[in-house]
Design an enzyme around this catalytic site. Structure first.
Site, PDB file in Angstrom:
ATOM      1  N   GLY A 123      -0.280 -21.157  18.546  1.00  0.00           N
ATOM      2  CA  GLY A 123      -1.493 -21.818  19.271  1.00  0.00           C
ATOM      3  C   GLY A 123      -1.423 -21.460  20.700  1.00  0.00           C
ATOM      4  O   GLY A 123      -2.745 -21.564  21.185  1.00  0.00           O
ATOM      5  N   TYR A 172      -1.658  -3.647  -6.690  1.00  0.00           N
ATOM      6  CA  TYR A 172      -1.291  -4.351  -5.550  1.00  0.00           C
ATOM      7  C   TYR A 172      -2.654  -4.271  -4.796  1.00  0.00           C
ATOM      8  O   TYR A 172      -3.365  -3.202  -4.790  1.00  0.00           O
ATOM      9  CB  TYR A 172      -0.163  -3.351  -4.490  1.00  0.00           C
ATOM     10  CG  TYR A 172      -0.209  -4.062  -3.206  1.00  0.00           C
ATOM     11  CD1 TYR A 172       0.095  -5.404  -3.053  1.00  0.00           C
ATOM     12  CD2 TYR A 172      -0.817  -3.404  -2.189  1.00  0.00           C
ATOM     13  CE1 TYR A 172       0.343  -5.973  -1.748  1.00  0.00           C
ATOM     14  CE2 TYR A 172      -0.714  -3.957  -1.055  1.00  0.00           C
ATOM     15  CZ  TYR A 172      -0.180  -5.171  -0.613  1.00  0.00           C
ATOM     16  OH  TYR A 172      -0.626  -5.754   0.381  1.00  0.00           O
ATOM     17  N   ARG A 177       0.793  -1.208   0.003  1.00  0.00           N
ATOM     18  CA  ARG A 177       0.115  -0.105   0.020  1.00  0.00           C
ATOM     19  C   ARG A 177       0.815   1.208  -0.006  1.00  0.00           C
ATOM     20  O   ARG A 177       1.953   1.254   0.577  1.00  0.00           O
ATOM     21  CB  ARG A 177      -0.885   0.104   1.228  1.00  0.00           C
ATOM     22  CG  ARG A 177      -2.245  -1.013   0.931  1.00  0.00           C
ATOM     23  CD  ARG A 177      -3.076  -0.920   2.067  1.00  0.00           C
ATOM     24  NE  ARG A 177      -2.579  -1.277   3.391  1.00  0.00           N
ATOM     25  CZ  ARG A 177      -1.949  -0.732   4.252  1.00  0.00           C
ATOM     26  NH1 ARG A 177      -1.961   0.727   4.388  1.00  0.00           N
ATOM     27  NH2 ARG A 177      -1.608  -1.225   5.457  1.00  0.00           N
ATOM     28  N   LYS A 196      -9.891  -2.421   1.208  1.00  0.00           N
ATOM     29  CA  LYS A 196      -9.631  -1.354   2.337  1.00  0.00           C
ATOM     30  C   LYS A 196     -10.447  -0.028   1.809  1.00  0.00           C
ATOM     31  O   LYS A 196     -11.024   0.820   2.607  1.00  0.00           O
ATOM     32  CB  LYS A 196      -7.966  -1.090   2.284  1.00  0.00           C
ATOM     33  CG  LYS A 196      -7.380  -2.121   2.549  1.00  0.00           C
ATOM     34  CD  LYS A 196      -7.592  -2.857   3.888  1.00  0.00           C
ATOM     35  CE  LYS A 196      -6.603  -3.920   4.192  1.00  0.00           C
ATOM     36  NZ  LYS A 196      -6.538  -4.446   5.627  1.00  0.00           N
ATOM     37  N   HIS A 217     -11.177  -2.532  11.091  1.00  0.00           N
ATOM     38  CA  HIS A 217      -9.979  -3.387  10.636  1.00  0.00           C
ATOM     39  C   HIS A 217      -9.716  -4.772  11.534  1.00  0.00           C
ATOM     40  O   HIS A 217      -8.858  -4.657  12.374  1.00  0.00           O
ATOM     41  CB  HIS A 217      -8.844  -2.772  10.431  1.00  0.00           C
ATOM     42  CG  HIS A 217      -7.796  -3.223   9.695  1.00  0.00           C
ATOM     43  ND1 HIS A 217      -6.324  -2.803   9.809  1.00  0.00           N
ATOM     44  CD2 HIS A 217      -7.797  -4.293   8.856  1.00  0.00           C
ATOM     45  CE1 HIS A 217      -5.752  -3.500   9.137  1.00  0.00           C
ATOM     46  NE2 HIS A 217      -6.398  -4.406   8.479  1.00  0.00           N
ATOM     47  N   ARG A 261       1.869 -12.330  -1.106  1.00  0.00           N
ATOM     48  CA  ARG A 261       0.660 -12.660  -0.528  1.00  0.00           C
ATOM     49  C   ARG A 261       0.150 -13.960  -1.265  1.00  0.00           C
ATOM     50  O   ARG A 261       0.532 -14.273  -2.371  1.00  0.00           O
ATOM     51  CB  ARG A 261      -0.252 -11.567  -0.799  1.00  0.00           C
ATOM     52  CG  ARG A 261       0.093 -10.109  -0.087  1.00  0.00           C
ATOM     53  CD  ARG A 261      -0.755  -9.855   1.259  1.00  0.00           C
ATOM     54  NE  ARG A 261      -0.018  -8.892   1.813  1.00  0.00           N
ATOM     55  CZ  ARG A 261      -0.667  -8.389   3.070  1.00  0.00           C
ATOM     56  NH1 ARG A 261      -1.884  -8.929   3.607  1.00  0.00           N
ATOM     57  NH2 ARG A 261      -0.498  -7.339   4.000  1.00  0.00           N
ATOM     58  N   ASN A 278       6.357  -8.742   1.800  1.00  0.00           N
ATOM     59  CA  ASN A 278       4.697  -8.555   1.939  1.00  0.00           C
ATOM     60  C   ASN A 278       4.080  -9.276   0.640  1.00  0.00           C
ATOM     61  O   ASN A 278       2.879  -8.945   0.200  1.00  0.00           O
ATOM     62  CB  ASN A 278       4.556  -7.021   1.395  1.00  0.00           C
ATOM     63  CG  ASN A 278       3.064  -6.654   1.797  1.00  0.00           C
ATOM     64  OD1 ASN A 278       2.277  -7.180   2.493  1.00  0.00           O
ATOM     65  ND2 ASN A 278       2.364  -5.872   0.986  1.00  0.00           N
ATOM     66  N   SER A 311      -1.979  -4.039   9.895  1.00  0.00           N
ATOM     67  CA  SER A 311      -1.612  -4.843   8.836  1.00  0.00           C
ATOM     68  C   SER A 311      -0.309  -5.685   8.960  1.00  0.00           C
ATOM     69  O   SER A 311       0.549  -5.104   9.507  1.00  0.00           O
ATOM     70  CB  SER A 311      -1.216  -4.377   7.267  1.00  0.00           C
ATOM     71  OG  SER A 311      -2.327  -3.508   7.321  1.00  0.00           O
ATOM     72  N   CYS A 336       0.231  -7.949  11.439  1.00  0.00           N
ATOM     73  CA  CYS A 336       0.614  -8.137  12.787  1.00  0.00           C
ATOM     74  C   CYS A 336      -0.238  -9.446  13.366  1.00  0.00           C
ATOM     75  O   CYS A 336      -0.441  -9.671  14.434  1.00  0.00           O
ATOM     76  CB  CYS A 336       0.165  -6.885  13.540  1.00  0.00           C
ATOM     77  SG  CYS A 336       1.165  -5.604  13.519  1.00  0.00           S
ATOM     78  N   ASP A 372      -9.986  -9.943   8.360  1.00  0.00           N
ATOM     79  CA  ASP A 372      -9.210  -8.890   7.962  1.00  0.00           C
ATOM     80  C   ASP A 372     -10.383  -7.578   8.347  1.00  0.00           C
ATOM     81  O   ASP A 372      -9.922  -6.458   8.925  1.00  0.00           O
ATOM     82  CB  ASP A 372      -8.869  -8.644   6.714  1.00  0.00           C
ATOM     83  CG  ASP A 372      -7.707  -7.484   6.541  1.00  0.00           C
ATOM     84  OD1 ASP A 372      -6.965  -6.960   7.214  1.00  0.00           O
ATOM     85  OD2 ASP A 372      -8.117  -6.829   5.506  1.00  0.00           O
TER      86      ASP A 372
HETATM   87  O1  SAT Z   1      -2.961  -4.987   1.031  1.00  0.00           O
HETATM   88  S1  SAT Z   1      -3.861  -4.655   1.710  1.00  0.00           S
HETATM   89  O2  SAT Z   1      -4.199  -3.425   2.355  1.00  0.00           O
HETATM   90  O3  SAT Z   1      -5.378  -5.457   1.655  1.00  0.00           O
HETATM   91  C1  SAT Z   1      -3.599  -5.753   3.248  1.00  0.00           C
HETATM   92  C2  SAT Z   1      -3.308  -4.859   4.480  1.00  0.00           C
HETATM   93  O4  SAT Z   1      -2.236  -4.200   4.446  1.00  0.00           O
HETATM   94  O5  SAT Z   1      -3.667  -4.933   5.563  1.00  0.00           O
HETATM   95 MN    MN Z   2      -5.643  -5.631   6.722  1.00  0.00          MN
END
Ligand code: SAT
Ligand code: MN
Length: 591
Positions: A496, A199, A68, A208, A228, A370, A368, A250, A252, A279
């Site tokens: 866990g 992206y 982002r 988002k 979020h 995915r 990052n 994000s 975490c 999310d």
């Molecule tokens: O790329 S996203 O914004 O969808 C993932 C994130 O940063 O939470």
């Molecule tokens: Mn997110």
């Protein structure tokens, strides 16, 4: 047949962007099959091994288009004050003057895809419709996994009898020039304009841009919450279900917590965990006065590195088939690899497309990178995940990455105190956004990059919702899995074992759970969060639950400054909560 309002907008966009053809997406298997074949032929995708990853594909992004871009993301509300100090703002007319012309003829030689999509389960009063127009088949493929695409969305518009009630999202790949990259939100026009990035968070506009930034504006207006947050369900040995929602920034660990596999002892005792979402949560009052949550999404857009059979077997199972991998490493046998998945392969192609061996200094997968995977494929997906009414939320958990100061878990004294805890959250920056890796920053309610209006108005909205819900509001907690010792070692095993913390939360919600008061809120006793069973060194246990008065006084000082920065709009009760924290810390230091 598309309705008139929709057809008219699509015609307008086509006239401006001049694509070679217009394709209305129906979301069918046949459609995606043809699109994927086309992308394999032109090199956009690599088809993965049909046995190990059936129906799955691999993609590499442009090397400057991997996360982002918060500095190029704008909230174009009518006034700067509406957008507030945490957002980039430009007046709508001014921004249109900058971005509109970028779209002139931008789809020449390309196909324009019209994607009708539904955020939320079909038939839910909480669900909403978006239309994304894009010239990227890669975006179509991702949106088909992340949202309910096609007729289901058109039907929803007709069912509501509000044919024009959709969020417009206009996306173009442009030429991926970072200088031309803009992610713009026009709350008064229900419009998103995204240019020059493919992206996830910049280009999959249902996520988002709609489900958080624009939805947060709608939620305030209509009396609900767009957050979020992951949503998970916990079932205790008696069969009682408790649903919790958790807001972490994000990258975490929301996906890991949402799919947590409880330790053996919990499984034997009869506990289970199920996933509703990883999310985003939309929360609304039910007829019984409680807050109910839906997951507006249909898939997971998870961080690949660190995901393994040990850390999150459910995520791995979710992305085994019918999934898309972006910016991970590709192996010679057409499977994928990333750091933390398993032992490094002898050779691979890295996320930049270069040959890679374990001797290389740079990681093979982008931090990052995915996976995009259908939520329905998650082994622990909840039977309630598509419930139109949503699930009742008993606890809200805030959390961030803090290597010091913040204990493993503590509980707010009230909704107001919980709102203060969320508003003053801080976390170390991750690779999910460009720049500043590891830097500690304020990320209120994990919404810093995603709140579509003035942050202080957003906090007031939280307080207003709390007034309305009264005693039926969820209890509020804060967790930190990331505390380290002086040598930099993690103090808490995490994954866990986080079940110990969740169990304490369930106990507290049910009126039990051992706790002691502290200046920052209720802390568990060591026994109540399993330190004995885990065999934790008592010194480590103490460090995990420590509230160091000096550190916290410094924290409260810094928070006072931060809060004051919001000026007149800051709800006074939040400043009062901070004063009260300072006073309690001073009193405890004196004693
Ligand atoms: O790329 S996203 O914004 O969808 C993932 C994130 O940063 O939470
Ligand atoms: Mn997110």
């Amino acid at each position: 047949m598309p309705n008139q309002a929709l057809q008219q907008w699509v015609d307008e966009v086509a006239a401006q962007t001049t694509p070679d053809s217009v394709h209305w997406c129906d979301g069918s298997d046949e459609e995606i099959g043809l699109l994927n074949d086309m992308m394999v032929d032109d090199g956009t995708l690599v088809r993965l091994d049909g046995d190990k990853h059936p129906g799955s594909y691999y993609a590499r992004s442009d090397i400057n288009d991997v996360a982002r871009v918060e500095d190029r993301t704008f909230i174009c509300a009518a006034t700067e004050d509406e957008a507030g100090p945490t957002n980039n703002w430009m007046a709508p007319a001014e921004m249109h003057a900058v971005v509109d012309s970028l779209y002139d003829g931008c789809m020449a030689g390309r196909t324009m895809y019209v994607i009708p999509y539904l955020m939320g389960p079909p038939g839910s009063p909480m669900s909403k419709v978006g239309i994304e127009i894009t010239d990227s088949p890669y975006v179509v493929a991702n949106m088909r996994i992340m949202t309910r695409m096609g007729q289901v969305a058109i039907d929803e518009l007709e069912r509501d009898g509000q044919e024009g009630d959709f969020v417009k999202g206009l996306h173009s790949t442009g030429n991926l020039d970072p200088e031309q990259r803009y992610i713009c939100h026009f709350p008064d026009e229900n419009l998103i304009m995204s240019f020059s990035s493919n992206y996830g968070g910049n280009a999959l506009l249902g996520k988002k841009c709609f489900a958080l930034r624009l939805a947060s504006v709608l939620a305030r207006r209509e009396g609900w919450m767009a957050e979020h947050m992951l949503i998970l369900g916990l079932t205790d040995p008696e069969g009682t279900k408790t649903y919790v929602a958790a807001a972490f920034p994000s990258a975490c660990g929301k996906t890991n917590l949402a799919m947590l596999v409880p330790p053996e002892s919990f499984l034997e005792a009869g506990w289970s965990v199920e996933t509703i979402g990883d999310d985003i949560a939309w929360l609304k009052f039910g007829e019984d006065g409680r807050l109910y949550a839906i997951n507006p999404e249909y898939g997971f857009f998870g961080v690949a590195p660190g995901t393994s059979d040990e850390t999150n077997p459910n995520a791995l199972a979710s992305c085994r088939a019918n999934s898309l991998f972006t910016n991970v490493a590709l192996l010679p046998d057409n499977t994928v690899w990333w750091e933390g998945l398993c032992d490094p392969p002898a050779e691979a192609t890295d996320w930049k497309g270069n040959p890679w061996t374990p001797d290389a200094e740079a990681p093979a997968a982008h931090p990052n990178s995915r996976f995009t995977a259908p939520a329905g494929q998650c082994p622990c997906i909840s039977p309630d995940w598509e419930s139109p009414a949503g699930v009742p939320i008993s606890a809200i958990i805030f959390g961030g990455r803090r290597s010091s100061t913040t204990p493993l878990v503590y509980q707010a004294r009230s909704w107001q105190h919980g709102t203060y805890i969320g508003a003053t959250m801080t976390s170390e920056k991750t690779a999910a956004a460009v720049g500043g890796l590891g830097e500690l920053r304020h990320d209120p309610m994990a919404m810093l990059p995603f709140c579509g209006y003035h942050m202080a108005d957003y906090w007031q909205h939280w307080l207003d919702v709390g007034e309305r819900g009264g005693a039926k509001m969820p209890d509020v907690f804060h967790v930190n899995w990331f505390r380290r010792d002086a040598e930099g070692n993690w103090l808490w095993p995490g994954f866990g074992e986080n079940m110990w913390v969740l169990k304490w939360i369930v106990d507290r919600v049910g009126g039990g759970g051992e706790a002691v008061e502290s200046p920052i809120g209720w802390l568990p006793t060591a026994a109540a969060v399993g330190f004995d069973e885990l065999g934790l060194d008592p010194i480590v246990g103490e460090a995990l639950l420590e509230v160091n008065v000096e550190d916290w006084l410094a924290e409260a000082n810094e928070r006072a400054e931060y809060l004051a920065g919001f000026g007149e709009k800051l709800p006074t009760v939040l400043a009062e909560e901070n004063d009260s924290l300072t006073a309690q810390l001073q009193a405890s230091g004196d004693s």
